[in-house]
Scaffold this active site. Structure first.
Site, PDB file in Angstrom:
ATOM      1  CG  ASP A 134      -2.011   1.078   1.114  1.00 46.47           C
ATOM      2  OD1 ASP A 134      -2.362   1.470  -0.006  1.00 46.47           O
ATOM      3  OD2 ASP A 134      -2.469   1.528   2.162  1.00 46.47           O
ATOM      4  CE  LYS A 297      -6.639  13.149  21.146  1.00 47.49           C
ATOM      5  NZ  LYS A 297      -6.842  13.217  22.599  1.00 47.49           N
TER       6      LYS A 297
END
Length: 382
Positions: A134, A297
């Protein structure tokens, strides 16, 4: 050395280490891909997450000078969640896309590729090899297509005959002169279900994706999300699966038995409100093993706020007010202010927004506060 026999041995070994499909192609440049990549950049369709050097993306020998072949592997991942927890009023839940279930696939595939490397070194000696999953220079999909692992579908995923498009891809560039496989026939035919189902029109034509408007990309950005996408992502915290869910080749496929890929229902459908209180350390402990945590986050928490607004969850208002007043991150303060306007229905929320407006110095946050006030019916002076 009999490389045809070695290839057969490699394929059989790959099955014992959790590789579901393996194909091999030449290390010749991907010439037609270069034109597509240039057009992608010229049209501003790229996400910005791609490898920056186009020549390296299309020519394997810029990564391994004497490369002869590329081994393409596919590892299937589950598409169905067993016993999913319910999203209930006051206990609303978000959703991580299937590509983020279980352990981060980059780690899983790299471990399998390392085992292939060791297998080949034991038989061929110190051949030059390079793993890519990837984040490498090459296009995993272009390699998989040419290696016969699957065909490149209209939704830009690789579809395998056995597992549909629910597969992770990885490559091993090598100097070993293996016999190569032939590409598969494209079996999409006249079907346009993925194109028709895309909520933003991101699949601009068969096989061409405008990543900038793809909802999977939008969930991974770190700044303010444009209003047009907030109304579409629903409760998605990371990624987007619609263009795979509607694909006929993904119906009635077997669910793979890879322990690392097994999802924890409480992690892939987490409660939204607790997400907003996690410290960096707590976030890494709870979600750091998942592919969906790679951007940190903040995007997840921003998306959780948008999801709460989607649900119009009034139990979230105290937390959203707290974030609007006290969070050090402008994106979280501003998104919380907008969400308060979406959810709230009283003078109390209007007063909180007006208090925040007097204190706020960030221009983008002020714009979000005004959006919140407008949603509440307050006449904002321009």
């Amino acid at each position: 050395m009999n490389y045809a026999h070695l290839k057969e041995e490699l394929i059989e070994y790959s099955k014992t280490i959790g590789i579901d499909k393996l194909g091999i192609t030449t290390a010749d440049p991907f010439l037609s891909l270069k034109d597509r990549l240039i057009a992608q950049q010229e049209n501003n369709f790229a996400s910005g997450f791609e490898h920056s050097n186009i020549d390296e993306r299309v020519d394997p020998r810029l990564s391994v000078q004497q490369a002869r072949t590329i081994i393409s592997i596919a590892v299937a991942y589950p598409s169905k969640l067993k016993n999913p927890p319910k999203s209930l009023p006051g206990k609303r839940r978000g959703f991580f896309s299937r590509s983020s279930w279980g352990v981060d696939y980059h780690d899983v595939l790299n471990e399998r590729l390392k085992k292939l490397e060791a297998f080949l070194e034991a038989r061929c000696g110190p051949e030059a090899m390079m793993r890519m999953v990837d984040t490498g220079a090459l296009s995993d999909r272009a390699v998989a297509e040419r290696a016969g692992v699957g065909w490149s579908a209209k939704n830009t995923f690789i579809i395998t005959e056995e597992f549909g498009s629910y597969v992770f891809l990885g490559n091993l560039i090598t100097t070993i002169p293996f016999p190569v496989d032939k590409p598969l026939e494209d079996l999409c035919g006249s079907c346009t279900k993925c194109i028709d189902a895309c909520p933003t029109g991101a699949i601009v034509e068969p096989g061409v994706l405008n990543a900038q408007v793809c909802l999977s990309y939008q969930t991974q950005t770190k700044g303010f999300m444009a209003d047009e996408f907030r109304s579409k992502i629903g409760n998605h915290l990371y990624g987007w699966d619609t263009c795979q869910l509607v694909c006929p080749y993904n119906k009635k496929i077997p669910q793979p038995a890879h322990k690392e890929m097994e999802p924890d229902p409480e992690k892939v459908k987490p409660l939204l409100l607790p997400l907003l209180s996690l410290s960096n350390k707590e976030f890494k402990r709870e979600f750091g093993h998942m592919a969906g945590s790679w951007r940190g986050k903040k995007p997840i928490q921003r998306n959780a706020i948008i999801a709460l607004a989607h649900y119009k969850d009034q139990t979230a208002l105290p937390k959203l007010v707290e974030l609007m007043h006290d969070d050090p991150r402008p994106v979280i303060r501003g998104t919380a202010a907008w969400a308060i306007g979406k959810i709230g229905d009283s003078k109390k929320e209007e007063n909180e927004l007006l208090i925040a407006k007097k204190r706020e110095e960030d221009q983008e946050v002020l714009e979000e506060i005004d959006k919140g006030l407008t949603l509440l019916g307050f006449a904002v002076e321009k």
